[in-house]
Write a protein that holds these residues in place. Structure first.
Motif, PDB file in Angstrom:
ATOM      1  N   ASN A 105      48.553  40.759  45.740  1.00 34.01           N
ATOM      2  CA  ASN A 105      47.566  41.842  45.789  1.00 34.01           C
ATOM      3  C   ASN A 105      46.147  41.253  45.716  1.00 34.01           C
ATOM      4  OD1 ASN A 105      45.958  44.021  45.454  1.00 34.01           O
ATOM      5  ND2 ASN A 105      47.108  44.891  43.735  1.00 34.01           N
ATOM      6  N   PRO A 106      45.420  41.313  46.821  1.00 36.00           N
ATOM      7  CA  PRO A 106      44.075  40.713  46.817  1.00 36.00           C
ATOM      8  C   PRO A 106      43.162  41.377  45.789  1.00 36.00           C
ATOM      9  CG  PRO A 106      44.724  41.407  49.040  1.00 36.00           C
ATOM     10  CD  PRO A 106      45.761  41.922  48.111  1.00 36.00           C
ATOM     11  N   LEU A 153      41.046  39.601  42.851  1.00 34.97           N
ATOM     12  CA  LEU A 153      39.594  39.757  42.652  1.00 34.97           C
ATOM     13  C   LEU A 153      39.295  40.131  41.208  1.00 34.97           C
ATOM     14  CD1 LEU A 153      36.968  39.686  44.202  1.00 34.97           C
ATOM     15  CD2 LEU A 153      37.227  42.122  44.656  1.00 34.97           C
ATOM     16  N   THR A 154      40.115  41.022  40.671  1.00 37.06           N
ATOM     17  CA  THR A 154      39.914  41.441  39.281  1.00 37.06           C
ATOM     18  C   THR A 154      40.044  40.256  38.331  1.00 37.06           C
ATOM     19  OG1 THR A 154      40.945  43.486  39.926  1.00 37.06           O
ATOM     20  CG2 THR A 154      40.629  43.147  37.575  1.00 37.06           C
ATOM     21  N   TRP A 155      41.134  39.461  38.555  1.00 34.67           N
ATOM     22  CA  TRP A 155      41.329  38.292  37.689  1.00 34.67           C
ATOM     23  C   TRP A 155      40.128  37.374  37.765  1.00 34.67           C
ATOM     24  CZ3 TRP A 155      46.947  36.873  39.531  1.00 34.67           C
ATOM     25  CH2 TRP A 155      47.845  37.799  39.004  1.00 34.67           C
ATOM     26  N   PHE A 156      39.722  37.180  39.008  1.00 30.35           N
ATOM     27  CA  PHE A 156      38.635  36.225  39.227  1.00 30.35           C
ATOM     28  C   PHE A 156      37.358  36.709  38.556  1.00 30.35           C
ATOM     29  CE2 PHE A 156      35.214  34.279  41.645  1.00 30.35           C
ATOM     30  CZ  PHE A 156      35.622  32.957  41.615  1.00 30.35           C
ATOM     31  N   ARG A 157      37.085  37.997  38.684  1.00 29.34           N
ATOM     32  CA  ARG A 157      35.849  38.525  38.081  1.00 29.34           C
ATOM     33  C   ARG A 157      35.897  38.447  36.570  1.00 29.34           C
ATOM     34  NH1 ARG A 157      34.850  43.542  42.127  1.00 29.34           N
ATOM     35  NH2 ARG A 157      33.574  42.400  43.629  1.00 29.34           N
ATOM     36  N   GLU A 158      37.102  38.618  36.038  1.00 25.88           N
ATOM     37  CA  GLU A 158      37.223  38.526  34.582  1.00 25.88           C
ATOM     38  C   GLU A 158      36.928  37.120  34.099  1.00 25.88           C
ATOM     39  OE1 GLU A 158      41.101  39.924  33.761  1.00 25.88           O
ATOM     40  OE2 GLU A 158      40.561  42.031  34.007  1.00 25.88           O
ATOM     41  N   ARG A 159      37.402  36.115  34.858  1.00 30.21           N
ATOM     42  CA  ARG A 159      37.198  34.727  34.444  1.00 30.21           C
ATOM     43  C   ARG A 159      36.809  33.888  35.649  1.00 30.21           C
ATOM     44  NH1 ARG A 159      42.790  33.221  32.038  1.00 30.21           N
ATOM     45  NH2 ARG A 159      43.435  34.362  33.892  1.00 30.21           N
ATOM     46  N   PRO A 160      35.550  34.043  36.073  1.00 26.22           N
ATOM     47  CA  PRO A 160      35.149  33.320  37.289  1.00 26.22           C
ATOM     48  C   PRO A 160      35.227  31.810  37.100  1.00 26.22           C
ATOM     49  CG  PRO A 160      33.433  34.835  36.515  1.00 26.22           C
ATOM     50  CD  PRO A 160      34.467  34.782  35.469  1.00 26.22           C
ATOM     51  N   GLY A 161      35.058  31.345  35.884  1.00 27.31           N
ATOM     52  CA  GLY A 161      35.036  29.899  35.660  1.00 27.31           C
ATOM     53  C   GLY A 161      36.421  29.286  35.595  1.00 27.31           C
ATOM     54  N   GLY A 173      44.655  46.206  52.900  1.00 29.35           N
ATOM     55  CA  GLY A 173      43.638  46.554  51.886  1.00 29.35           C
ATOM     56  C   GLY A 173      42.422  45.677  52.006  1.00 29.35           C
ATOM     57  N   LEU A 174      42.503  44.522  51.413  1.00 26.43           N
ATOM     58  CA  LEU A 174      41.350  43.636  51.362  1.00 26.43           C
ATOM     59  C   LEU A 174      41.742  42.378  52.137  1.00 26.43           C
ATOM     60  CD1 LEU A 174      38.594  43.454  49.889  1.00 26.43           C
ATOM     61  CD2 LEU A 174      39.788  42.286  48.050  1.00 26.43           C
ATOM     62  N   THR A 207      30.619  36.773  43.273  1.00 25.99           N
ATOM     63  CA  THR A 207      30.831  36.543  41.852  1.00 25.99           C
ATOM     64  C   THR A 207      30.475  35.111  41.482  1.00 25.99           C
ATOM     65  OG1 THR A 207      32.625  38.106  41.989  1.00 25.99           O
ATOM     66  CG2 THR A 207      32.502  36.788  39.985  1.00 25.99           C
ATOM     67  N   ARG A 208      30.911  34.183  42.336  1.00 31.12           N
ATOM     68  CA  ARG A 208      30.634  32.778  42.029  1.00 31.12           C
ATOM     69  C   ARG A 208      30.419  32.029  43.332  1.00 31.12           C
ATOM     70  NH1 ARG A 208      35.050  28.775  39.553  1.00 31.12           N
ATOM     71  NH2 ARG A 208      34.044  26.877  40.248  1.00 31.12           N
ATOM     72  N   PRO A 209      29.157  31.784  43.682  1.00 30.73           N
ATOM     73  CA  PRO A 209      28.868  31.249  45.028  1.00 30.73           C
ATOM     74  C   PRO A 209      29.497  29.882  45.279  1.00 30.73           C
ATOM     75  CG  PRO A 209      26.890  32.053  43.936  1.00 30.73           C
ATOM     76  CD  PRO A 209      27.967  32.055  42.920  1.00 30.73           C
TER      77      PRO A 209
END
Lengths: 1365, 142
Positions: A1269-1270, A1274-1282, A1295-1296, A1308-1310
């Motif tokens: 699920n993209p 994205l949600t996971w990534f936004r929660e912990r971009p690092g 969807g995405l 979120t993180r270039p």
């Protein structure tokens, strides 16, 4: 009151006790309630638990029985029996606990037999037995019965529990309520109790206070009485009816010399002189019979006796006092010894005053105000008015009072009557009738009970006279001072102002009241005050006068000039008592003088600075004054009072004859008294230079009109003469200029008359000289119509000042036409008024004709330029469009060339689609002068057009390109056709290939299916399974390769040239061909390592495929040898000359040779023509070689064909070398790159791919989180971009999609690393992926290696050389 | 029980496919000898040694059709199964040609191994008395 207090005192404790009892009772009751409620709650809970326990115990009994039966252990049986008993006990307990609930009792009643029955049933069940034995008959029924019983019991127990639960809730609530109630009661009662006790205590305190007040007031009454008695000024003695002393006060003790204790109880007579003691007894007795209050002093003299027996005079007052002890008499006794002595002294004093009265140095008169009569007077009073004492005492006030106004007298009398005294001046008339001034002091006194006026008369007549004289003198003085134009002041020795006249006050700017008594320091600025004080000190010290001129700066900032005289003031004793000053403000005078001086100074300055020479002489002609200009003119400085009539060294008349000074105009003026005008002179200076001057001598006279001298001004004419000459020169110059100018030049005055004309203009108008034109107008020279038009212009210009600038006009003359350009501008005077005009007219006929012919020529070429079918464009070296024709404009999507040029396009930037096109074209054109290219242009609307562009260089004189001239033709349509041809040709090839590919695929698929079957057949641990898996893997890879090849071949896309090695692609082609072409055709392959070329792989593929297929077709009977060779070669001049597509240089050559039928020259000449084919109809389109040729041309390459009929054909394809050879990739597989533990987010909508990818990456040392699920990714990534080092995503997801996901991840993180996996390499190429932000493109399907390598590259990891395990 | 294992000559240039066939048939108890093309197969063939020839049709160095023709020249009774992944234009045509020129059976790639085994059994059973017995586990169809 005491009762009340007692009551209150009693009430307090009682109230407290009552409250306490109440408190105890209520609290006890409430607490009891609370305890009851709580107990009820506990009971309910117990009942509930008990009910549940019954069930539990029964079940336990069952289970232990079962255990006993199975195990046969006695301990189980014991447990079983215990449980049964306990259940019955519990039942009893519950019954007891719920004794207050009939409903529950009924239930229990129902429950008990059931429990018993169950227990009995249980007991009936068989004991321990081996499990193998079949259950005894009926056991099943028993078991079912047991279950039924338990079910019923459970239902009942549940009902019991539910009931108890409800009860519990209710009781808990009740218990809570009563707890709250209890607390409320305790609080309320406590508050009430405390209030009661406080109230009682308050009441008690109040009562005690009232009682204390009563007692203290009683005490106070007694004390006050005692105090009064003791403080009485008289001796107080109280006696009873028998004459015994009851009470005495301190005064009594003092005046009688008795002790209080000794006196009380004795008879009163002890205080009475012995001589009257008996009489006193009688009198006392009599008084007792008729007691009345008697005041003091009303009786004759009484005496009292002290303890020592001495007597003293007293006054006594008596008053009876009725008490319960009978009648008492209070006697107040006053010692009057002192008063008696005072009376005696008074009498003596009176006698002494009488004497004083009679002999007083002032008149003293006593007057009866009622009768106005003189009652008494002393001698002096009488004598003052010329009366004898006897005479005066017979007088009344009116006889001597002579006040100017009688009312005044009345007023004085009135005042004395009301206030008691008055002092006033009045006049008295003497007996002889003379009036005397008198000062009267009257006092209202009591004399022998009568109110009289005692008046003291003082004769002040002499003083009055003196005062009047003084006043008159002062008036005079004041009047003088007030009107004196000088300021006068006087100060005392301390420097305080004691006088200042109005002028002085005015000078100080303050009223006198503000000045009086102040010192200089208080009135003037410190500096000034100090100066004044110094001056004053000098006057006071020396006693001499001081005269000063002062210059003071006032507070208003104006400087005032003051003339001051200060002198000492002598007192009556002759000593100095102050300083007196007189001063005058002389500012105005000073100013006038200064103004005069200033005027004189200015006048002198004026004279001296005058640019004209000015001097003055006295009546005798002696020089008295001269200025600097005069000195300059004369060249010398004359001696005042010596030189006569002027200061010139020598004088001449204008004609050069010498002139004596005595004959000079100045001399003549002094002689005649009249000015001389217009007589010029020449002055020679001592240095010999001369100036021509015009003198203006004027006589000066005094107020009487007598001649006092003369003033002369000499105007130097030299400069004016020079200026006139210069002007004449300029005029000549100007005349020459205008006469020789090529145009017709003229000037007119306001009336339009010619004032100036140059020679050309004179000739134009047909005159012989300028003079002929003078005073003439246009009407004299031009036809009326033309003249009117000119005059109209002129008139307009005169009115508005509007000039005519460069107007072209045509004058028709003799059938021909002459063109003039006319300019007329207004001529203005100093005041800017238009006073005439200046015109210039030029013949421009020739110019006009030239312009016209140019215009016609231009129009002709413009016609060609605009209407040619080719676009024509001129650009400067920077690429800017300078000129373009309409075709060019239309080509680029503009309506007109002007619009195109206005768009400021840059060819390089805005028009050429491919950046390098123009540069390379121009580079080639520079060397050859011209060149052409086929390239794409971008139109205004963004559409792309293909053009064939020819460029010519236009050079400047130094040989540098000045601009480039290009012609271009839109070849989009023909390109499109060509493209279509290419595509259709490709499809033909595809068709041919399809069979071969199908063959390959079927083999691969067959292998896969077979291996899968094998795996199924083999046992789990068979090593053959592994082998089959490997086989499947390599079969799949081959299939993937094959698909890639087909895609590469059939992809329809624009040429994308990239540096590449041809060998790679040729190998692919051969592989594909091998599958297609029968084995009867032999391939000879010789692929050398070659430098890279710039080529489009798919196009090369197509070319090679096409040529090889052709070769195959050329083989007779489909058998023969096809040779494919690749080599680097040098194209020399000779070859380049024969083949225009080639240029000398290094090339990579691909040669395809067949040993087939070959071609004759005629065929050879046509092979590249489209639709030329040697094949039977339906077997080919005949486009192949045309396309091949086009492709080679696009690659800047060329084709050389060698063929001989029957011997075969060779196609040499030349590709320009792009770079020297790159090392061929080593065949040795590199070790798989190892992971570094980085966390990778793996996104793909296909679950199996995630599983495989995750497993693979974990194996080489990454941490992987995967999702289908993209959005989730994205949600996971936004929660912990690092957290994630890399995101690997599929492109096509519901969807995405991958691109959108990448965009959001980047937001979120270039710097996040991204890999795009895609199965459609056609839709996304590497460049597009980069643009989307992906650092790697991973084509699907990917294997372990490509995945590992892509991830490694994306994370910049080194590829390790060693193998991983 | 023991039985004579019929040797089979397999001619196929496709390594992947040929190896797979070899291994699969070994599983079914056949002894398979492989040749990489027609030429090799022809060289290896002798009527006594091989009960059956399985050949691919498209091969370099002598195609399947050629091989069939050549084998029949050596032994007219040779039993041949032809198989092919299809050809340039009409894949089925090759196989029908093969049958016409002497192949007993023809199989289009890909095919399940059981189909081949069945074909082999049919071939062997159709043989004269010398033909070997089919294995016990083979499905019985008649």
């Amino acid at each position: 009151m005491n009762d009340f207090v007692q009551r209150a005192l009693r009430a307090g404790p009682v109230m407290a006790a009552v409250v306490a009892l109440l408190l105890v009772f209520l609290t006890n009751h409430a607490v009891q309630e609370l305890i009851d409620d709580s107990q009820r709650v506990v009971r309910t809970m117990q009942a509930r638990e008990g009910a549940e326990n019954i069930l539990k115990l029964l079940l336990e009994e069952g289970s232990t029985r079962h255990a006993w039966r199975v195990t046969g252990e006695d301990s189980q049986r014991v447990l079983m029996e215990q449980a049964g008993r306990a259940a019955l006990r519990k039942l009893a307990t519950v019954r007891a606990l719920t004794s207050d609930s009939p409903v529950q009792q009924a239930r229990l009643h129902q429950l008990e037999p059931l429990v018993r029955e169950r227990l009995e049933l249980s007991a009936r069940r068989p004991g321990p037995q081996p499990p193998a034995n079949p259950p005894p008959p009926g056991a099943r029924e028993v078991q079912l019965e047991g279950i039924r019983l338990i079910t019923e019991i459970r239902a009942l127990v549940n009902a019991l529990v539910a009931e108890e639960d409800a009860l519990l809730a209710k009781r808990t609530a009740a218990s809570e309520l009563s707890a709250r109630l209890t607390v409320g009661i305790i609080v309320t009662v406590s508050v009430l109790g405390i209030l009661g006790i406080l109230g009682a205590a308050g009441l008690l305190r109040h009562e005690l206070r009232v009682r204390e007040q009563a007692e203290s007031s009683l005490r106070q009454g007694e004390e006050r009485f005692r105090g009064l008695l003791e403080a009485a000024p008289d001796a107080m003695i109280i006696v009873d009816g028998t004459g015994c002393i009851v009470l005495v006060n301190a005064q009594a003790e003092r005046i009688f010399g008795w002790n209080r204790e000794a006196l009380v109880g004795q008879k009163i007579e002890v205080l009475v002189p012995e001589r009257v003691q008996s009489a006193h007894v009688a009198m006392r007795t009599g008084y007792a019979a008729h007691p009345d209050a008697r005041a003091m002093g009303a009786r004759r003299e009484l005496s009292a006796r002290r303890k020592d027996g001495s007597e003293f005079p007293v006054e006594i007052s008596l008053s009876p006092l009725q008490t319960d002890r009978g009648q008492l008499i209070t006697a107040a006794v006053r010692d009057v010894t002192v008063r008696r002595q005072a009376d005696t002294a008074l009498r003596e004093t009176t006698a002494r005053f009488r004497t004083l009265f009679d002999r007083a140095p002032v008149g003293v008169v006593v007057i009866d105000p009622a009768t106005a009569r003189v009652l008494e007077c002393n001698e002096l009073a009488a004598r003052q008015l010329g009366y004898t004492l006897e005479e005066f005492t017979r007088l009344r006030i009116g006889d001597f009072e002579a006040a100017e106004l009688p009312e005044q007298t009345c007023a004085h009398i009135q005042k004395v009557l009301t206030t008691g005294q008055d002092t006033f001046e009045t006049r008295h008339r003497t007996k002889a009738g003379a009036l005397r001034d008198v000062l009267v002091s009257t006092q209202n006194i009591e004399l022998a009970g009568q109110t009289v006026f005692q008046c003291i008369f003082l004769d002040i007549t002499e003083r009055k006279h003196a005062e009047a004289a003084q006043r008159a003198s002062e008036l005079l003085h004041h009047s003088l001072m007030d009107h004196l134009p000088l300021a006068v002041f006087r100060k005392d020795t301390a420097g305080r102002f004691v006088y200042g006249n109005p002028r002085f006050c005015e000078a100080l700017g303050r009223p006198w009241l503000e000045i009086a008594g102040r010192t200089d320091a208080e009135l003037f600025p410190a500096e000034l005050a100090a100066k004044y004080q110094r001056d004053d000190a000098r006057v006071l010290a020396t006693g001499t006068s001081l005269e000063l001129n002062e210059e003071n700066c006032g507070t208003d900032g104006v400087v005032r000039h003051v003339h001051v005289i200060k002198n000492p003031v002598h007192g009556p004793a002759g000593g100095i008592i102050g300083v007196q000053g007189i001063f005058e403000d002389v500012t105005a005078r000073h100013r006038a003088e200064a103004a005069l001086r200033e005027s004189e100074r200015r006048f002198r300055q004026l004279v001296h600075t005058l640019p004209a020479a000015v001097y003055a002489c006295d009546a005798e002609g002696r020089i008295t004054l001269f200025n600097e200009a005069a000195v300059a003119l004369w060249g010398r400085e004359p001696e005042i009072g010596q030189d006569l009539w002027g200061g010139a060294w020598r004088l001449f008349k204008p004609d050069g004859t010498p002139l004596r000074p005595a004959e000079s105009p100045m001399a003549e003026t002094l002689r005649t008294g009249r000015p001389v005008r217009g007589q010029e002179l020449v002055i020679e200076r001592p240095d010999g230079t001369r100036s021509r001057v015009l003198p203006h001598p004027v006589a000066t006279r005094d107020s009487t009109g007598a001649l006092t001298g003369g003033v002369n001004m000499l105007v130097d004419l030299t400069e004016r003469l020079q200026a006139e000459e210069a002007l004449a020169r300029e005029r000549r110059l100007l005349r020459t200029v205008i006469d020789n100018l090529p145009g017709y030049i003229f000037a007119k005055d306001a009336a339009g008359r010619y004032t100036v004309s140059n020679r050309a203009h004179v000739r134009l108008l047909g005159a012989r000289s300028e003079a002929e034109l003078r005073d003439k107008t246009v009407f004299d020279f031009f036809p009326p119509e033309t003249a009117r038009s000119y005059a109209g212009d002129d008139e307009l210009m005169m009115r508005t000042g509007q000039p005519v600038l460069n107007r072209e006009e045509c004058v028709k003359l003799n059938g021909g036409c002459t063109w003039y350009q006319l300019t007329k501008v207004p001529l203005r005077d100093e005041a800017d008024g238009v006073v005439g005009l200046v015109g210039i007219k030029q013949d421009i006929t020739a110019q006009k004709l030239a312009e016209e012919s140019v215009r016609q020529a231009e129009a002709k070429y413009r016609e060609i330029f605009d209407n040619t079918v080719e676009g024509i464009v001129q650009t400067d070296p920077s690429g800017r469009i300078i000129t373009a024709n309409s075709t060019m404009a239309r080509l680029l999507g503009y309506d007109s060339p002007e619009e195109l040029i206005a768009a400021c396009l840059n060819m390089d930037r805005d028009v050429h689609v491919k950046p390098g096109d123009r540069t390379s074209l121009l580079r080639r054109a520079r060397t050859g002068g011209r060149d052409f290219i086929q390239c794409q242009f971008k139109r205004r609307d963004g559409r792309l057009v293909w053009v064939s562009l020819n460029v010519r260089v236009v050079r400047d004189e130094r040989g540098e390109p000045r601009y480039f001239e290009g012609t271009c033709v839109d070849i989009t349509e023909s390109r499109r056709l060509e493209e279509q041809l290419r595509q259709s040709q490709k499809m033909e090839a595809v068709g041919q290939l399809a069979g071969g590919i199908a063959h390959d695929f079927n083999n691969i698929i067959g292998a896969i299916i077979g291996n899968v079957d094998l795996i199924r057949l083999l046992p789990g641990d068979h090593p053959g399974r592994e082998e089959s898996l490997d086989a499947i893997h390599s079969a799949s890879r081959r299939a993937a390769d094959l698909v890639r090849q087909i895609l590469a071949f059939s992809r329809r896309q624009e040429a994308k040239r990239q540096p590449m090695e041809l060998r790679t692609i040729i190998r692919e082609v051969l592989k594909l061909l091998r599958a297609t072409i029968p084995a009867s055709v032999e391939f000879e392959v010789d692929l050398a390592t070659t430098p890279t070329v710039l080529a489009d792989p798919s196009e090369i593929h197509q070319v090679a495929m096409n040529l090889c297929t052709n070769a195959w077709h050329a083989l007779p009977d489909g058998a023969g040898v096809i040779r494919v060779a690749l080599a680097e070669t040098e194209v020399d001049e000779a070859l380049a000359r024969v083949h225009p597509d080639l240029r000398p240089g290094r090339y990579v050559r691909l040669s395809i040779t067949d040993n087939g039928c070959g071609m004759d020259a005629a065929t050879l000449a046509r092979i590249f023509d489209p639709f030329f084919t040697t094949k039977p109809a339906g077997q080919g389109t005949g486009l192949g070689l045309a396309v091949v040729h086009g492709i080679l041309k696009n690659h800047d390459g060329g084709i050389v064909v060698e063929s001989q009929p029957g011997r075969g054909t060779t196609f040499h394809l030349y590709f320009p070398v792009f770079a020297t050879s790159v090392a061929e990739a080593t065949v040795e597989p590199k070790a798989l790159p190892q992971g570094n533990g980085a966390h990778i987010l793996f996104v793909d909508d296909e679950k199996p791919l995630i599983e495989i990818g995750t497993t693979m990456l974990k194996r080489i040392g990454y941490r992987v989180t995967g999702t289908t699920n993209p959005a989730e990714a994205l949600t996971w990534f936004r929660e912990r971009p690092g957290e994630f080092a890399l995101v690997l995503t599929d492109l096509n997801m519901p969807g995405l999609d991958g691109a959108a996901l990448a965009r959001q991840l980047r937001e979120t993180r270039p710097d996040i690393r991204l890999i795009l996996a895609t199965g459609y390499s056609a839709s996304v190429d590497a460049a597009a992926a980069l643009q989307l932000g992906f650092s790697e493109l991973l084509p699907k399907p990917y294997d372990f290696r490509s995945l590992a390598e892509a991830v490694g590259r994306a994370l910049n990891l080194e590829t390790h050389d060693h193998d991983h395990t | 029980m023991t039985m004579t294992t019929p040797r089979i000559l397999l001619a196929d240039d496709e390594d992947l496919f040929a190896v797979m066939l070899q291994r699969s048939l070994a599983m079914f108890g056949y002894d398979v000898v492989r040749a990489r093309n027609g030429r090799e197969a022809l060289a290896a063939y002798n009527p006594a040694g091989f009960g059956l020839v399985i050949t691919d049709l498209i091969m370099p160095d002598m195609e399947g059709v050629e091989l069939i023709v050549a084998l029949r020249k050596v032994n007219p009774a040779v039993k041949i199964i032809a198989m092919s992944g299809g050809g340039r234009n009409h894949p089925q045509a090759y196989l029908s040609i093969a049958e016409r020129i002497g192949a007993v059976k023809s199989l289009a790639k890909p095919f399940p191994i059981t189909a081949l085994v069945q074909a082999i059994e049919e071939c062997l059973r159709a043989a004269p008395a010398s033909a070997p017995q089919p294995p016990a586990t083979a499905p019985v169809t008649e």
